[in-house]
Design a protein around this motif. Sequence first.
Motif, PDB file in Angstrom:
ATOM      1  N   ILE A 135       0.811  -1.087  -0.049  1.00 11.21           N
ATOM      2  CA  ILE A 135       0.026   0.082  -0.210  1.00 11.21           C
ATOM      3  C   ILE A 135       0.887   1.177   0.007  1.00 11.21           C
ATOM      4  N   MET A 136       0.929   2.016  -1.062  1.00  7.95           N
ATOM      5  CA  MET A 136       1.521   2.939  -1.055  1.00  7.95           C
ATOM      6  C   MET A 136       1.056   4.294  -0.558  1.00  7.95           C
ATOM      7  N   TYR A 137       1.878   4.891   0.278  1.00 10.54           N
ATOM      8  CA  TYR A 137       1.529   6.139   1.168  1.00 10.54           C
ATOM      9  C   TYR A 137       1.899   7.209   0.446  1.00 10.54           C
ATOM     10  N   ILE A 173       4.655   8.474  -9.193  1.00  6.83           N
ATOM     11  CA  ILE A 173       4.787   7.014  -9.472  1.00  6.83           C
ATOM     12  C   ILE A 173       3.225   6.392  -9.551  1.00  6.83           C
ATOM     13  N   ASP A 174       3.056   5.561 -10.281  1.00  5.49           N
ATOM     14  CA  ASP A 174       1.996   4.744 -10.709  1.00  5.49           C
ATOM     15  C   ASP A 174       2.040   3.445  -9.759  1.00  5.49           C
ATOM     16  N   TYR A 175       1.143   3.481  -8.917  1.00  5.02           N
ATOM     17  CA  TYR A 175       1.255   2.320  -8.092  1.00  5.02           C
ATOM     18  C   TYR A 175      -0.548   1.792  -7.875  1.00  5.02           C
ATOM     19  N   ASP A 176      -0.665   0.569  -7.862  1.00  4.31           N
ATOM     20  CA  ASP A 176      -2.270   0.013  -7.932  1.00  4.31           C
ATOM     21  C   ASP A 176      -2.814   0.292  -6.718  1.00  4.31           C
ATOM     22  N   VAL A 177      -2.307   0.346  -5.560  1.00  5.39           N
ATOM     23  CA  VAL A 177      -2.972   0.579  -4.231  1.00  5.39           C
ATOM     24  C   VAL A 177      -2.312   1.615  -3.578  1.00  5.39           C
ATOM     25  N   ARG A 178      -2.920   2.900  -3.411  1.00  4.13           N
ATOM     26  CA  ARG A 178      -2.299   4.027  -3.005  1.00  4.13           C
ATOM     27  C   ARG A 178      -3.421   4.849  -2.074  1.00  4.13           C
TER      28      ARG A 178
END
Length: 181
Positions: A151-153, A161-166
Amino acid sequence: MYMPKSRKSIAIDMDHVIADIEYQMIDWYHKKHGVLVEREALKGLPEGAAFPEREKVRQLLYEPGFFREARVIPGAQEAVVKLWNDFDIYIVSAAMEFPLSLHEKYEWLKEHFPFIGWKNIIFCGDKSVVDTDFMVDDHLKNLNYCKGRGIMYTASHNMAIDYDVRVNDWSEALQYLYSNH
């Protein structure tokens, strides 16, 4: 005899996730070098890039008190207390790079998160060894090696940055964690 886990586990990073290192960089840089960098200027840039002299920002991380005196991210204390009741919580920090940070981060945790005992604090050099169901972190380099669900905080340095769970704050983090519990 093997006993299955009854609760899911969460690794929670410190810097930029529960400790406001962005504010600390801005404040200390201003006090030491007389230049005030607005928080808005940090958005979307790599850590330190918005400051006139990036190497001087990095030097702050070696200063006594830098990590110890950081503010708590808004909502972090309340969220971690709530999660503590339903998950196995581990505070995980790659603290080995900055030697003073080990003791300072431990003292900071004792002050701001006194319910988290030493068995639930992991100071390491490489977070790829951490095996939890979830990891809340601000750096892709840690989330890429997460054995569970990363989980990207959101922090200024990872906005591009593209991350699927942010998650953008602790309210969103709680919502995600409890809906995937």
